[in-house]
Design an enzyme around this catalytic site. Structure first.
Site, PDB file in Angstrom:
ATOM      1  N   ASP A  65      39.665  16.999 -26.196  1.00 41.13           N
ATOM      2  CA  ASP A  65      39.122  15.729 -25.723  1.00 41.13           C
ATOM      3  C   ASP A  65      39.159  14.702 -26.858  1.00 41.13           C
ATOM      4  O   ASP A  65      38.193  14.513 -27.588  1.00 41.13           O
ATOM      5  CB  ASP A  65      37.678  15.955 -25.245  1.00 41.13           C
ATOM      6  CG  ASP A  65      37.221  14.833 -24.354  1.00 41.13           C
ATOM      7  OD1 ASP A  65      38.056  13.983 -23.988  1.00 41.13           O
ATOM      8  OD2 ASP A  65      36.029  14.804 -24.019  1.00 41.13           O
TER       9      ASP A  65
ATOM     10  N   CYS B  75       5.297   1.223 -44.517  1.00 43.47           N
ATOM     11  CA  CYS B  75       5.386   2.039 -43.304  1.00 43.47           C
ATOM     12  C   CYS B  75       5.624   3.501 -43.700  1.00 43.47           C
ATOM     13  O   CYS B  75       6.677   3.832 -44.265  1.00 43.47           O
ATOM     14  CB  CYS B  75       6.526   1.499 -42.445  1.00 43.47           C
ATOM     15  SG  CYS B  75       6.768   2.388 -40.917  1.00 43.47           S
TER      16      CYS B  75
ATOM     17  N   GLU C 224      46.687  26.040 -22.302  1.00 43.09           N
ATOM     18  CA  GLU C 224      46.176  25.462 -23.562  1.00 43.09           C
ATOM     19  C   GLU C 224      44.827  24.830 -23.308  1.00 43.09           C
ATOM     20  O   GLU C 224      44.527  24.433 -22.181  1.00 43.09           O
ATOM     21  CB  GLU C 224      47.136  24.374 -24.062  1.00 43.09           C
ATOM     22  CG  GLU C 224      48.506  24.905 -24.396  1.00 43.09           C
ATOM     23  CD  GLU C 224      49.520  23.784 -24.586  1.00 43.09           C
ATOM     24  OE1 GLU C 224      49.118  22.633 -24.860  1.00 43.09           O
ATOM     25  OE2 GLU C 224      50.709  24.068 -24.455  1.00 43.09           O
TER      26      GLU C 224
ATOM     27  N   CYS D 225       5.894  -1.517 -34.445  1.00 43.23           N
ATOM     28  CA  CYS D 225       6.181  -0.200 -35.017  1.00 43.23           C
ATOM     29  C   CYS D 225       5.124   0.806 -34.540  1.00 43.23           C
ATOM     30  O   CYS D 225       3.926   0.565 -34.691  1.00 43.23           O
ATOM     31  CB  CYS D 225       6.184  -0.283 -36.539  1.00 43.23           C
ATOM     32  SG  CYS D 225       6.406   1.343 -37.307  1.00 43.23           S
TER      33      CYS D 225
ATOM     34  N   LYS E  16      40.012  20.367 -14.937  1.00 43.10           N
ATOM     35  CA  LYS E  16      38.898  19.750 -15.679  1.00 43.10           C
ATOM     36  C   LYS E  16      37.599  20.490 -15.410  1.00 43.10           C
ATOM     37  O   LYS E  16      37.270  20.751 -14.244  1.00 43.10           O
ATOM     38  CB  LYS E  16      38.739  18.300 -15.227  1.00 43.10           C
ATOM     39  CG  LYS E  16      39.913  17.427 -15.624  1.00 43.10           C
ATOM     40  CD  LYS E  16      39.517  16.530 -16.767  1.00 43.10           C
ATOM     41  CE  LYS E  16      40.397  15.311 -16.793  1.00 43.10           C
ATOM     42  NZ  LYS E  16      39.723  14.108 -17.089  1.00 43.10           N
TER      43      LYS E  16
ATOM     44  N   CYS F 173      11.653  -1.864 -38.155  1.00 44.71           N
ATOM     45  CA  CYS F 173      10.326  -2.164 -38.652  1.00 44.71           C
ATOM     46  C   CYS F 173      10.545  -2.748 -40.052  1.00 44.71           C
ATOM     47  O   CYS F 173      11.083  -2.067 -40.927  1.00 44.71           O
ATOM     48  CB  CYS F 173       9.480  -0.902 -38.737  1.00 44.71           C
ATOM     49  SG  CYS F 173       7.995  -1.170 -39.719  1.00 44.71           S
TER      50      CYS F 173
ATOM     51  N   CYS G 243       3.129   1.947 -38.046  1.00 41.72           N
ATOM     52  CA  CYS G 243       2.334   1.033 -38.872  1.00 41.72           C
ATOM     53  C   CYS G 243       1.931  -0.240 -38.133  1.00 41.72           C
ATOM     54  O   CYS G 243       1.172  -1.045 -38.665  1.00 41.72           O
ATOM     55  CB  CYS G 243       3.074   0.701 -40.166  1.00 41.72           C
ATOM     56  SG  CYS G 243       4.454  -0.419 -39.906  1.00 41.72           S
TER      57      CYS G 243
ATOM     58  N   LYS H 130      42.338  21.792 -23.286  1.00 46.90           N
ATOM     59  CA  LYS H 130      42.567  20.350 -23.140  1.00 46.90           C
ATOM     60  C   LYS H 130      41.627  19.646 -24.108  1.00 46.90           C
ATOM     61  O   LYS H 130      40.429  19.507 -23.840  1.00 46.90           O
ATOM     62  CB  LYS H 130      42.300  19.907 -21.705  1.00 46.90           C
ATOM     63  CG  LYS H 130      42.711  18.471 -21.449  1.00 46.90           C
ATOM     64  CD  LYS H 130      42.622  18.155 -19.965  1.00 46.90           C
ATOM     65  CE  LYS H 130      43.197  16.804 -19.628  1.00 46.90           C
ATOM     66  NZ  LYS H 130      42.698  15.698 -20.419  1.00 46.90           N
TER      67      LYS H 130
ATOM     68  N   TYR I 258      50.720  19.672 -29.380  1.00 48.15           N
ATOM     69  CA  TYR I 258      50.958  20.441 -28.158  1.00 48.15           C
ATOM     70  C   TYR I 258      52.250  20.133 -27.428  1.00 48.15           C
ATOM     71  O   TYR I 258      52.468  20.636 -26.342  1.00 48.15           O
ATOM     72  CB  TYR I 258      49.773  20.320 -27.205  1.00 48.15           C
ATOM     73  CG  TYR I 258      49.304  18.901 -26.923  1.00 48.15           C
ATOM     74  CD1 TYR I 258      50.134  17.966 -26.321  1.00 48.15           C
ATOM     75  CD2 TYR I 258      48.003  18.527 -27.266  1.00 48.15           C
ATOM     76  CE1 TYR I 258      49.696  16.695 -26.057  1.00 48.15           C
ATOM     77  CE2 TYR I 258      47.544  17.245 -27.002  1.00 48.15           C
ATOM     78  CZ  TYR I 258      48.398  16.335 -26.401  1.00 48.15           C
ATOM     79  OH  TYR I 258      47.953  15.074 -26.149  1.00 48.15           O
TER      80      TYR I 258
HETATM   81  S1  IVH Z   1      50.310  17.828 -22.532  1.00 46.57           S
HETATM   82  C1  IVH Z   1      53.426  15.612 -20.115  1.00 46.57           C
HETATM   83  N1  IVH Z   1      48.502  19.379 -23.662  1.00 46.57           N
HETATM   84  O1  IVH Z   1      45.364  15.152 -21.828  1.00 46.57           O
HETATM   85  C2  IVH Z   1      52.478  16.398 -20.970  1.00 46.57           C
HETATM   86  N2  IVH Z   1      47.876  17.156 -23.090  1.00 46.57           N
HETATM   87  O2  IVH Z   1      45.447  14.131 -19.084  1.00 46.57           O
HETATM   88  C3  IVH Z   1      51.381  15.582 -21.451  1.00 46.57           C
HETATM   89  N3  IVH Z   1      45.590  16.579 -23.695  1.00 46.57           N
HETATM   90  O3  IVH Z   1      47.461  12.403 -22.390  1.00 46.57           O
HETATM   91  C4  IVH Z   1      50.338  16.116 -22.275  1.00 46.57           C
HETATM   92  N4  IVH Z   1      45.056  18.509 -24.589  1.00 46.57           N
HETATM   93  O4  IVH Z   1      45.922  13.183 -24.321  1.00 46.57           O
HETATM   94  C5  IVH Z   1      48.771  18.163 -23.144  1.00 46.57           C
HETATM   95  N5  IVH Z   1      46.999  20.840 -24.683  1.00 46.57           N
HETATM   96  C6  IVH Z   1      47.280  19.640 -24.175  1.00 46.57           C
HETATM   97  C7  IVH Z   1      46.325  18.608 -24.152  1.00 46.57           C
HETATM   98  C8  IVH Z   1      46.662  17.366 -23.591  1.00 46.57           C
HETATM   99  C9  IVH Z   1      44.640  17.289 -24.315  1.00 46.57           C
HETATM  100  C10 IVH Z   1      45.417  15.186 -23.231  1.00 46.57           C
HETATM  101  C11 IVH Z   1      46.524  14.253 -23.622  1.00 46.57           C
HETATM  102  C12 IVH Z   1      47.100  13.744 -22.341  1.00 46.57           C
HETATM  103  C13 IVH Z   1      45.966  13.967 -21.389  1.00 46.57           C
HETATM  104  C14 IVH Z   1      46.490  14.113 -19.985  1.00 46.57           C
END
Ligand code: IVH
Length: 669
Positions: free
Chosen positions: A118, A431, A114, A407, A313, A425, A410, A116, A226
């Protein structure tokens, strides 16, 4: 100092530093280092503590999932703790993860990959298909009850309409803000002299911490789901549960992928490494989960993280380049924004020449010197940021970058209001960039929506002396012959422009008020003010108390309005615009009576509801009721929604005024 003492000191310093970063991240939602750098430091500390456990702080950041609970929200214990994930940064670490799993459960398993997202994680409980509670992660064991805020997120269903879902379940997901919305709202903040957020994640988490869910609703958030928790096992695999929750109406990412082995996982990771910038939201990596629930159970957890899932990451793309100069832009409200001009450098596929510096604090934070070699980073944002300075390359005689005192356009001395990040300003009448952008704002689509009068035309007409004030726009027809003499001004386009100007006189008062560009008066606030005060005369005469008594009008807005109307020039301009035929009174909507069930009854509506307050107001009026503007003994009913102000509640209770819900109101008709 002995080697041992040095180690002790190093552990103490690192511990204190990481605690501060945790606080910046979780409490202030304003982190100053990247997740990557944080994790490196955390790993360094963990290694030192392992070797020298006698020096480890029992409260060390390595011992906690992180997070502080904010005071204002009700604290709720999670039924299933909200754990974090282990992080990996390279292929080898992922292969090791895969090896560990195979050692434990053999080779017969699948992964779900999946994105991740942010943002900030959220746990939502549904009871009988209704959203009962939404809780932030907090420290993993307990979090804040932010149900009223989460209710404002459109993609989170309040009530499930289809599917055979369990009576009770918990669903977890990530609340986030799309980049476009982030840029729009952050620009508004800069214009208003408010501290801009560093990225969409901070904006989303800052928003969730707000006590005012109406303000939350104004900031468009989204949520990808998720993970599903149920009391009894309903599905055999994570993948099946994702398909199911999607069919119940939850927002599940379309990019999830079932992978048969770690090689497919690695391919997924490299596929998104480049393409992540094409998404409309930020991701900071990929999450990899073992698909089968039985196998997840077999693998279990370490003290802090599951053994069946991990995150990969992405490193933020960085480049090093030279700061050539700092220039200062003056915005509509006079806010002065510093921008760094950089030696062009290639970063994530585009050439970067400029970076935002936000405000004077940012220059201080970076301790920027002239000619510095700087690291720039591209998140998802269009304009990259300077992350830090390579001080090793700084010349000995380099001077610190000094924020301008006057400024740049002006020459007026800049001012900074207490508690605000931006310098202003104050010469709003003289201005040039302020005058021009005020007019550009006034004719814009959301304000007077004048066709045929674009930004460039305004700039030209200002330079030629035709436009100085907003009201000059409505005198342009008097200069028809002069305009015709100007190059690039065809007769047709002048006629178009004049027709657009004439038509704009019909724009409703709320658009005019927004168009005036008064600080902090955005579209929503303008609408609220017009709905309440009806005419510009009443609005001008309103006292601080009367202004702040209006729902959602805070002290900052009230001060700004009062200051604006105190300006003699502003009042003269309004009189002139009134004479020119612009709308300065609310359109009286004709109320079509549907019944007289509420005849003679008076109401005040306060708080937030599923339907808008405007809608409720209309319903009351259509049934013969009347809306009052403040609580007094004359009031018959207070219709109360979520998050109603405590002072209103207190006053109504004191006067023995019945407090009813929107449902009860509807019941009366
Ligand atoms: S699963 C035990 N799935 O990443 C399973 N987390 O570093 C826990 N996050 O706290 C989470 N996308 O805030 C999961 N597709 C995803 C995610 C995800 C973002 C975040 C989430 C979690 C953090 C963990």
């Amino acid at each position: 100092m002995s080697a041992e003492q040095q180690t002790k000191q190093l552990i103490e310093t690192l511990t204190a530093e990481l605690k501060q970063h945790n606080y910046n991240y979780y409490v202030l939602a304003q982190p100053v280092i990247s997740d990557y750098d944080f994790d490196i430091k955390l790993k360094e500390l963990a290694a030192l503590e392992k070797e020298h456990p006698q020096f480890a702080d029992p409260e060390s950041p390595t011992q906690r999932v992180g997070g502080e609970i904010t005071k204002e929200f009700k604290t709720v214990k999670h039924r299933w703790p909200m754990l974090s994930l282990g992080n990996t940064y390279n292929e080898q670490e992922l292969l090791d993860f895969d090896q560990r799993i195979r050692k434990a459960i053999g080779d017969n398993f699948e992964y779900v990959c999946e994105l991740k997202f942010d943002g900030l994680s959220m746990s939502m409980t549904y009871e009988n298909g209704q959203l009962a509670r939404a809780v932030t992660r907090g420290n993993g064991v307990e979090g804040d009850d932010v149900t009223t805020n989460v209710r404002t997120i459109h993609s989170v269903p309040k009530k499930l309409s289809h599917g055979s879902y369990p009576d009770m379940f918990e669903i977890r997901g990530e609340v986030f803000m799309h980049r476009k919305a982030f840029e729009r709202l952050n620009n508004e903040r800069i214009e208003n002299g408010e501290m801009p957020y560093a990225n969409p994640r901070n904006f989303a988490s800052g928003t969730m911490k707000l006590q005012d869910s109406a303000e939350v609703a104004r900031r468009p958030l989204d949520c990808f789901l998720y993970f599903l928790y149920t009391e009894k096992q309903v599905f055999k695999t994570h993948w099946d549960s994702l398909q199911a929750v999607k069919s119940w109406g939850f927002h599940v990412s379309e990019h999830n992928k079932l992978c048969k082995d770690i090689h497919e996982v690695l391919a997924f990771i490299s596929y998104w490494e480049e393409r992540r910038f094409d998404l409309s939201f930020d991701i900071d990596g990929i999450v990899i989960k073992v698909n089968s629930y039985a196998q997840q159970e077999e693998l279990g957890f370490t003290a802090k993280v599951p053994r069946w899932a991990i995150s990969y990451k992405y490193k933020a793309e960085q480049a090093e380049t030279i700061l050539e100069s700092v220039v200062y832009n003056v915005g509509r409200t006079g806010a002065v924004t510093p921008v760094a001009n950089l030696k062009p450098v290639l970063l994530a596929g585009t050439t970067v020449k400029r970076a935002t510096l936000h405000n004077a604090n940012e220059i201080l934070r970076l301790d920027l010197h002239e000619g510095d070699s700087v690291y720039v980073e591209k998140g998802g944002e269009i304009i990259p940021k300077i992350i830090s300075v390579n001080t090793a390359k700084r010349k000995a005689d380099a001077k610190p970058v000094e924020y301008v005192t006057h400024c740049p356009v002006c020459g007026t001395q800049l001012e900074r209001k207490e508690g605000e990040a931006a310098f202003y300003c104050p010469n709003d009448e003289g201005c040039p960039p302020q005058i021009v952008s005020k007019m550009q704002h006034f004719v814009g689509r959301k304000a007077m929506d004048i066709d045929g009068l674009g930004d460039e035309t305004i700039e030209t007409l200002y330079q030629r002396g035709f436009l100085k004030h907003i009201s000059d726009i409505y005198d342009l027809h008097k200069h028809y012959d002069d305009l015709k003499q100007m190059e690039r001004f065809g007769e047709k386009s002048i006629q178009n422009m004049l027709a657009g100007i004439e038509k704009s006189k019909q724009q409703p008062f709320e658009k005019v008020l927004f168009g005036l560009g008064i600080r902090y008066i955005g579209e929503t606030v303008a609408r609220k003010l017009v709905a309440h005060f009806k005419t510009v005369e009443k609005l001008q005469a309103a006292t601080f108390e009367e202004l702040t008594a209006v729902d959602e009008i805070g002290e900052r807005i009230a001060h700004s309005l009062i200051e604006y109307f105190e300006g003699e020039k502003h009042r003269e301009e309004i009189v002139k615009l009134q004479k020119q035929g612009l709308q300065f009174a609310a359109e009286e909507k004709e109320v079509v009576l549907q019944s007289d069930k509420l005849a003679g009854k008076t109401f005040i509506i306060s708080g937030t509801f599923e339907r808008s307050r405007e809608e409720l107001k209309e319903i009351i009026e259509q049934n013969g009721g009347k809306i009052l503007s403040s609580i007094s003994a004359k009031l018959n009913y207070l219709v109360a929604g979520d998050n109603m102000g405590p002072s209103k509640l207190e006053k109504a209770t004191k006067l023995n005024i019945p407090i009813i819900s929107d449902e009860e109101l509807l019941g009366m008709i």
